[in-house]
Design an enzyme around this catalytic site. Structure first.
Site, PDB file in Angstrom:
ATOM      1  N   GLU A 282     -15.075 -19.552 -36.963  1.00 35.68           N
ATOM      2  CA  GLU A 282     -14.737 -19.477 -38.111  1.00 35.68           C
ATOM      3  C   GLU A 282     -15.034 -18.069 -38.601  1.00 35.68           C
ATOM      4  OE1 GLU A 282     -12.689 -21.231 -39.469  1.00 35.68           O
ATOM      5  OE2 GLU A 282     -12.665 -22.235 -37.589  1.00 35.68           O
TER       6      GLU A 282
ATOM      7  N   ASP B  16     -22.154 -30.159 -36.811  1.00 31.64           N
ATOM      8  CA  ASP B  16     -22.494 -30.896 -38.045  1.00 31.64           C
ATOM      9  C   ASP B  16     -24.080 -31.120 -37.928  1.00 31.64           C
ATOM     10  OD1 ASP B  16     -19.989 -30.845 -38.236  1.00 31.64           O
ATOM     11  OD2 ASP B  16     -19.763 -32.961 -37.579  1.00 31.64           O
TER      12      ASP B  16
HETATM   13  P1  AMP Z   1     -19.267 -26.918 -33.591  1.00 32.48           P
HETATM   14  O1  AMP Z   1     -18.216 -26.247 -33.030  1.00 32.48           O
HETATM   15  O2  AMP Z   1     -19.203 -26.708 -35.263  1.00 32.48           O
HETATM   16  O3  AMP Z   1     -19.287 -28.276 -33.294  1.00 32.48           O
HETATM   17  O4  AMP Z   1     -20.631 -26.303 -33.229  1.00 32.48           O
HETATM   18  C1  AMP Z   1     -20.970 -26.542 -31.854  1.00 32.48           C
HETATM   19  C2  AMP Z   1     -22.274 -26.176 -31.716  1.00 32.48           C
HETATM   20  O5  AMP Z   1     -23.371 -26.933 -31.079  1.00 32.48           O
HETATM   21  C3  AMP Z   1     -22.788 -24.589 -30.936  1.00 32.48           C
HETATM   22  O6  AMP Z   1     -22.425 -23.669 -31.661  1.00 32.48           O
HETATM   23  C4  AMP Z   1     -23.928 -24.752 -30.384  1.00 32.48           C
HETATM   24  O7  AMP Z   1     -24.827 -24.202 -31.139  1.00 32.48           O
HETATM   25  C5  AMP Z   1     -24.239 -26.258 -30.224  1.00 32.48           C
HETATM   26  N1  AMP Z   1     -24.094 -26.749 -28.787  1.00 32.48           N
HETATM   27  C6  AMP Z   1     -22.924 -26.689 -28.250  1.00 32.48           C
HETATM   28  N2  AMP Z   1     -23.122 -27.315 -26.984  1.00 32.48           N
HETATM   29  C7  AMP Z   1     -24.369 -27.438 -26.742  1.00 32.48           C
HETATM   30  C8  AMP Z   1     -25.275 -27.830 -25.778  1.00 32.48           C
HETATM   31  N3  AMP Z   1     -24.992 -28.300 -24.665  1.00 32.48           N
HETATM   32  N4  AMP Z   1     -26.459 -28.396 -26.193  1.00 32.48           N
HETATM   33  C9  AMP Z   1     -26.849 -28.014 -27.403  1.00 32.48           C
HETATM   34  N5  AMP Z   1     -26.214 -27.546 -28.226  1.00 32.48           N
HETATM   35  C10 AMP Z   1     -25.051 -27.132 -28.044  1.00 32.48           C
END
Ligand code: AMP
Length: 457
Positions: free
Chosen positions: A296, A437
C-alpha cells in the site's frame, strides 16, 4: 506480556466491515483446471490487461495467477453478483469464518480479554452474528426506546440483513502448476482475496445510531476504523463516494466530540485510484494513526504525486525508500503515527515530539509481531496466554540485515522518530488471513497503553 496486560485495560471501538470469509486451500490442480477451461493464451492476454475488478471468471483467473507468480497477498473486488454460482460450482470451501477487519479485530481483542470491545457494522445477519466469539466484553451498539444499549452481536442480529461473503484462496510457498509450457512455483505463502462489492453493503453508521457516536466515544479509549475500500464510486439511488466519505468524516468527529479518543485507520488495498485518492485526502487528516502493508505505501505515495519514489519502492523494496515515504506521509497528512508492516519488518514513523521514546515505540511493535506470530502458528488467538506462543517464534533470518539497513537510514532522521523491528515469522503458518489486522490492532492498542501510562491519553 506486561505491555499487553496494560493494553487489555482499554476499551476499543471498531467499525465498519465484517463479512464471512469462505476459504479455499488452493492446489496446483485447481489452477491447472482453470487454465485448461479458458486456454493459456486467453489467460495470458487477460493477465497483460491486468483487470482491476472481477466482472467475469477470466478476470479472476488472470489476477489469481498474477498473485501466485509473485507470491504477494492481493485483494480484488468482485463486482458481478451473478458470478456467485460460477464460484460455488468450481470450488468447495474448506472453512467459513469471521472476516473483515472490524470482525477480525473485535474477536481478537475480545479473546485477549480487553476491558470492552464495541464492534459496529451496519449489517448484522444471523449467520454473521454467530461468528463472533462468545465473550461478555464484546458488544454491539443498538438504539432501543431512543436510548443507546449494548448487546452481544448474537442477541442483536436482524433477520433480513444481507451477508457479505469474501472468497479467500490461500496458497503455499512451493506450490507448482503449469501455465502452458511454463512451470510456475509460488515463491511465498499468502492469500488472494476476492471481496464482494455490492450495493446492499454500505460503509456507514445508520442514521438511528449516529447521534450516539459521541456517547460511544466516551465509552472507549480508542477506535480502529476500516472498510473504506468497500465504498463504491456511485450508487443506483444517486448517492456517491463523496456522500459516504462526508459521513465517514462526520463519524470520526462525532466519536471524538466528547472525549479526545485516538483514532486508527487501517488502510486496505484500494484498486480504484479515484477512490484511493479520496479516502487518503478526506480521512487521513482526521485520524491520529494509520496502518498499512507494504504493497500500500507505494500506491499511496503514487497517489500523492511521488511517482518516482513509489516506483523505486515497487521495484527495489528498499527500507530507506519506505522510511522516506513514511516521513512524507506523516508530514503531508499530519499524522501522529504511521505503522507499516511488511513480511520482514514492521515500522513506526512519528514526528520527533511524539511523547513515546524510541524504546517504547519498539516495545509496541514487539507486541504486534508477537501476536501475529501467535496467530500464524495457532490459526487463531483464543486467550491472552496464546501470546506466549508468539514469543517462541524466532525473528526472520533477514532480521540482522533489516537492522543494518535501518541504522543507515536512521542517520538522516533528525526531525522524526523511526523505529523498525524484524518480524517473527512462522515457517508454515496455519493461515495468513488477518495477520496484518492483528499486527495493527496489537500495535495501536499497545501504543495507546503506553500513552496512557505517560498521561498522554
Ligand atoms: P497483510 O498483508 O496486511 O495481511 O499483512 C500481512 C503481515 O503479516 C505481513 O506484513 C507480516 O508482517 C505478517 N506475516 C505474514 N506471514 C507471516 C508468518 N508466516 N508469520 C508471522 N507473520 C507473518
Amino acid at each position: 506480556m506486561e505491555l499487553l496486560k496494560k493494553a487489555r485495560e482499554l476499551g476499543i471501538y471498531t467499525a465498519y466491515n465484517i463479512n464471512v470469509d469462505a476459504i479455499v486451500y488452493l492446489k496446483g490442480e485447481h489452477v491447472e483446471s482453470l487454465i485448461k477451461e479458458f486456454g493459456e493464451s486467453a489467460v495470458r492476454k487477460r493477465m497483460d490487461e491486468y483487470p482491476r475488478e472481477v466482472n467475469e471468471p477470466l478476470d479472476f483467473v488472470a489476477r489469481l495467477i498474477l498473485a501466485l507468480k509473485t507470491g504477494k497477498p492481493m485483494a480484488v473486488p468482485l463486482v458481478n453478483e451473478e458470478l456467485h454460482t460460477w464460484f460455488d460450482s468450481r470450488f468447495k470451501y474448506d472453512v467459513e469464518r469471521m472476516g473483515g477487519q472490524a470482525g477480525i479485530i473485535s474477536n481478537l481483542l475480545a479473546n485477549l480479554d480487553f476491558r470492552r470491545v464495541i464492534v459496529y457494522s451496519p449489517i448484522m445477519a444471523e449467520k454473521q452474528a454467530r461468528m463472533f466469539v462468545n465473550r461478555p466484553n464484546l458488544l454491539y451498539p443498538v438504539v432501543e426506546d431512543g436510548r443507546l444499549v449494548f448487546k452481544h452481536p448474537g442477541e442483536a442480529y436482524r433477520e433480513n440483513d444481507p451477508i457479505k461473503i469474501n472468497r479467500i484462496f490461500e496458497f503455499r510457498k512451493g506450490m507448482k502448476f503449469k501455465l502452458g509450457s511454463e512451470l510456475v512455483e509460488v515463491p511465498f505463502s499468502g492469500r488472494f482475496i476476492l471481496s464482494s462489492r455490492f450495493e446492499s453493503i454500505k460503509i456507514e453508521t445508520e442514521d438511528e445510531l449516529r447521534p450516539f457516536l459521541p456517547e460511544i466515544g466516551e465509552a472507549v479509549d480508542g477506535a480502529i476504523l476500516s472498510g473504506y475500500q468497500g465504498i463504491k464510486l456511485r450508487y443506483s439511488d444517486g448517492k456517491d463516494v463523496n456522500y459516504y466519505l462526508k459521513r465517514a468524516k462526520e463519524d470520526i468527529m462525532l466519536l471524538k466530540r466528547n472525549k479526545n479518543i485516538k483514532v486508527h485507520l487501517e488502510f486496505a488495498s484500494i484498486q480504484n485510484r479515484e477512490l484511493r485518492k479520496k479516502v487518503i485526502y478526506n480521512l487521513f487528516p482526521l485520524v491520529d494513526s494509520v496502518g498499512m502493508d507494504e504493497s500500500e505505501i507505494a500506491h499511496v505515495l503514487n497517489t500523492l504525486g511521488y511517482s518516482q519514489l513509489a516506483d523505486r519502492i515497487f521495484t527495489y523494496n528498499r527500507i530507506e525508500d519506505t522510511v522516506l515515504g513514511g516521513k512524507i506521509l506523516i508530514d503531508e497528512m499530519n499524522l501522529e503515527i504511521l505503522q507499516i508492516h511488511t513480511i520482514y519488518y514492521i515500522m513506526y514513523v512519528t514526528h520527533r515530539d511524539n511523547p513515546l521514546s524510541e524504546e517504547e515505540l519498539r516495545s509496541s511493535l514487539e507486541v504486534a509481531t508477537t501476536l501475529a506470530a501467535a496467530r500464524a502458528k495457532l490459526g487463531s488467538i483464543k486467550k491472552p496466554e496464546d501470546f506466549r506462543e508468539g514469543l517462541t517464534v524466532p525473528y526472520n533470518e533477514r532480521g540482522e540485515f533489516v537492522k543494518l539497513r535501518f541504522e543507515e537510514a536512521k542517520r538522516r532522521t533528525r526531525e522524526y522518530k523511526v523505529v523498525i523491528i524484524p518480524t517473527r515469522l512462522v515457517k508454515n503458518p496455519v493461515s495468513t488471513v488477518g495477520l496484518g489486522d492483528t499486527i495493527s490492532a496489537g500495535a495501536f492498542t499497545s501504543y495507546l497503553a503506553l500513552l496512557r501510562e505517560k498521561g498522554a491519553l
